[in-house]
Scaffold this motif. Structure first.
Motif, PDB file in Angstrom:
ATOM      1  N   GLY A  15      26.836  52.360  54.532  1.00 56.02           N
ATOM      2  CA  GLY A  15      26.825  51.188  53.674  1.00 56.02           C
ATOM      3  C   GLY A  15      28.022  51.084  52.756  1.00 56.02           C
ATOM      4  N   GLY A  16      28.813  52.138  52.693  1.00 55.34           N
ATOM      5  CA  GLY A  16      29.967  52.156  51.813  1.00 55.34           C
ATOM      6  C   GLY A  16      31.180  51.471  52.420  1.00 55.34           C
ATOM      7  N   SER A  17      32.283  51.545  51.680  1.00 54.94           N
ATOM      8  CA  SER A  17      33.521  50.890  52.086  1.00 54.94           C
ATOM      9  C   SER A  17      34.702  51.845  51.996  1.00 54.94           C
ATOM     10  N   LEU A  18      35.691  51.571  52.815  1.00 51.41           N
ATOM     11  CA  LEU A  18      36.971  52.269  52.762  1.00 51.41           C
ATOM     12  C   LEU A  18      38.069  51.271  53.092  1.00 51.41           C
ATOM     13  N   ARG A  19      39.244  51.542  52.554  1.00 51.69           N
ATOM     14  CA  ARG A  19      40.405  50.715  52.864  1.00 51.69           C
ATOM     15  C   ARG A  19      41.484  51.632  53.426  1.00 51.69           C
ATOM     16  N   LEU A  20      41.846  51.391  54.669  1.00 52.85           N
ATOM     17  CA  LEU A  20      42.911  52.146  55.317  1.00 52.85           C
ATOM     18  C   LEU A  20      44.223  51.386  55.177  1.00 52.85           C
ATOM     19  N   SER A  21      45.286  52.154  55.031  1.00 57.66           N
ATOM     20  CA  SER A  21      46.613  51.545  54.939  1.00 57.66           C
ATOM     21  C   SER A  21      47.549  52.207  55.949  1.00 57.66           C
ATOM     22  N   CYS A  22      48.480  51.422  56.442  1.00 62.10           N
ATOM     23  CA  CYS A  22      49.492  51.906  57.386  1.00 62.10           C
ATOM     24  C   CYS A  22      50.855  51.478  56.882  1.00 62.10           C
ATOM     25  N   ALA A  23      51.652  52.450  56.499  1.00 57.34           N
ATOM     26  CA  ALA A  23      53.014  52.177  56.049  1.00 57.34           C
ATOM     27  C   ALA A  23      53.948  52.290  57.240  1.00 57.34           C
ATOM     28  N   ALA A  24      54.719  51.240  57.473  1.00 57.30           N
ATOM     29  CA  ALA A  24      55.596  51.195  58.636  1.00 57.30           C
ATOM     30  C   ALA A  24      57.056  51.295  58.217  1.00 57.30           C
ATOM     31  N   SER A  25      57.838  51.978  59.038  1.00 58.04           N
ATOM     32  CA  SER A  25      59.279  52.007  58.882  1.00 58.04           C
ATOM     33  C   SER A  25      59.910  51.826  60.245  1.00 58.04           C
ATOM     34  N   GLY A  26      61.095  51.237  60.273  1.00 57.67           N
ATOM     35  CA  GLY A  26      61.770  50.998  61.539  1.00 57.67           C
ATOM     36  C   GLY A  26      61.310  49.738  62.247  1.00 57.67           C
ATOM     37  N   ILE A  27      60.407  49.020  61.625  1.00 60.26           N
ATOM     38  CA  ILE A  27      59.851  47.802  62.204  1.00 60.26           C
ATOM     39  C   ILE A  27      59.357  46.924  61.066  1.00 60.26           C
ATOM     40  N   TYR A  32      55.816  41.731  64.535  1.00 58.06           N
ATOM     41  CA  TYR A  32      55.325  42.377  65.753  1.00 58.06           C
ATOM     42  C   TYR A  32      53.806  42.504  65.733  1.00 58.06           C
ATOM     43  N   ALA A  33      53.273  42.707  66.929  1.00 61.66           N
ATOM     44  CA  ALA A  33      51.857  42.986  67.048  1.00 61.66           C
ATOM     45  C   ALA A  33      51.559  44.335  66.416  1.00 61.66           C
ATOM     46  N   MET A  34      50.570  44.349  65.549  1.00 66.98           N
ATOM     47  CA  MET A  34      50.174  45.578  64.852  1.00 66.98           C
ATOM     48  C   MET A  34      48.661  45.663  64.894  1.00 66.98           C
ATOM     49  N   GLY A  35      48.165  46.880  64.900  1.00 63.66           N
ATOM     50  CA  GLY A  35      46.721  46.972  64.939  1.00 63.66           C
ATOM     51  C   GLY A  35      46.171  48.312  64.565  1.00 63.66           C
ATOM     52  N   TRP A  36      44.847  48.349  64.493  1.00 61.93           N
ATOM     53  CA  TRP A  36      44.108  49.572  64.216  1.00 61.93           C
ATOM     54  C   TRP A  36      43.238  49.908  65.428  1.00 61.93           C
ATOM     55  N   TYR A  37      43.236  51.174  65.766  1.00 59.68           N
ATOM     56  CA  TYR A  37      42.425  51.699  66.845  1.00 59.68           C
ATOM     57  C   TYR A  37      41.664  52.906  66.300  1.00 59.68           C
ATOM     58  N   ARG A  38      40.656  53.332  67.034  1.00 59.41           N
ATOM     59  CA  ARG A  38      39.926  54.523  66.608  1.00 59.41           C
ATOM     60  C   ARG A  38      39.477  55.320  67.820  1.00 59.41           C
ATOM     61  N   GLN A  39      39.260  56.600  67.562  1.00 63.54           N
ATOM     62  CA  GLN A  39      38.784  57.492  68.622  1.00 63.54           C
ATOM     63  C   GLN A  39      37.770  58.450  68.039  1.00 63.54           C
ATOM     64  N   ALA A  40      36.565  58.352  68.553  1.00 67.65           N
ATOM     65  CA  ALA A  40      35.498  59.261  68.149  1.00 67.65           C
ATOM     66  C   ALA A  40      35.508  60.469  69.070  1.00 67.65           C
ATOM     67  N   PHE A  99      56.403  47.995  70.516  1.00 74.33           N
ATOM     68  CA  PHE A  99      57.784  47.678  70.146  1.00 74.33           C
ATOM     69  C   PHE A  99      58.728  48.203  71.200  1.00 74.33           C
ATOM     70  N   SER A 100      59.636  47.353  71.647  1.00 77.68           N
ATOM     71  CA  SER A 100      60.683  47.753  72.584  1.00 77.68           C
ATOM     72  C   SER A 100      60.101  48.444  73.810  1.00 77.68           C
ATOM     73  N   GLY A 101      59.011  47.859  74.323  1.00 76.57           N
ATOM     74  CA  GLY A 101      58.489  48.321  75.597  1.00 76.57           C
ATOM     75  C   GLY A 101      57.531  49.486  75.576  1.00 76.57           C
ATOM     76  N   ARG A 102      57.132  49.929  74.399  1.00 80.41           N
ATOM     77  CA  ARG A 102      56.194  51.048  74.333  1.00 80.41           C
ATOM     78  C   ARG A 102      55.320  50.943  73.093  1.00 80.41           C
ATOM     79  N   MET A 103      54.239  51.708  73.137  1.00 76.15           N
ATOM     80  CA  MET A 103      53.346  51.811  71.998  1.00 76.15           C
ATOM     81  C   MET A 103      53.807  52.918  71.066  1.00 76.15           C
ATOM     82  N   TYR A 104      53.689  52.662  69.802  1.00 71.98           N
ATOM     83  CA  TYR A 104      53.918  53.674  68.775  1.00 71.98           C
ATOM     84  C   TYR A 104      52.617  53.870  68.012  1.00 71.98           C
TER      85      TYR A 104
END
Length: 115
Positions: A15-27, A32-40, A99-104
């Motif tokens: 029931g709680g909340s969190l805020r994730l941040s992503c700091a980008a450099s070089g782009i 560009y397309a940007m996103g969040w993914y997850r893996q359990a 970016f430039s043909g690949r995922m980062y």
């Protein structure tokens, strides 16, 4: 060189909340397309929320109505506000861009939802 650095993960009660941040450099995140993914544990990596090349936004069904992706162009960051968290949201969350043909990918940040 593209670098993505996530922050904001942690332990939260259901029931709680969190805020994730992503700091980008070089782009420039607004260009560009940007996103969040997850893996359990034991699961495949899955899309959570993304900005598309055309400026649209996609959410996984599990994220709709609870998560909000946003961009801070001034800080060159992409954020993910997560509300009403559930134990099923427990995973490592990754920021990514194409970016430039690949995922980062960033290094990931752990989100654990548990009482």
């Amino acid at each position: 060189q593209v670098q993505l650095v996530e922050s904001g993960g942690g332990l939260v009660q259901p029931g709680g909340s969190l805020r994730l941040s992503c700091a980008a450099s070089g782009i420039i995140v607004s260009n560009y397309a940007m996103g969040w993914y997850r893996q359990a544990p034991g699961e495949q990596r899955e899309m959570v929320a993304t900005f598309t090349f055309g400026g649209g936004v996609n959410y996984a069904d599990s994220a709709k109505g609870r998560f909000t992706i946003s961009r801070d162009n001034a800080k060159n960051m992409v954020n993910l506000q997560m509300n009403s968290l559930e134990p099923e949201d427990t995973a490592v969350y990754y920021c990514a861009t194409y970016f430039s043909g690949r995922m980062y990918w960033g290094q990931g940040t752990q989100v654990t939802v548990s009482s």
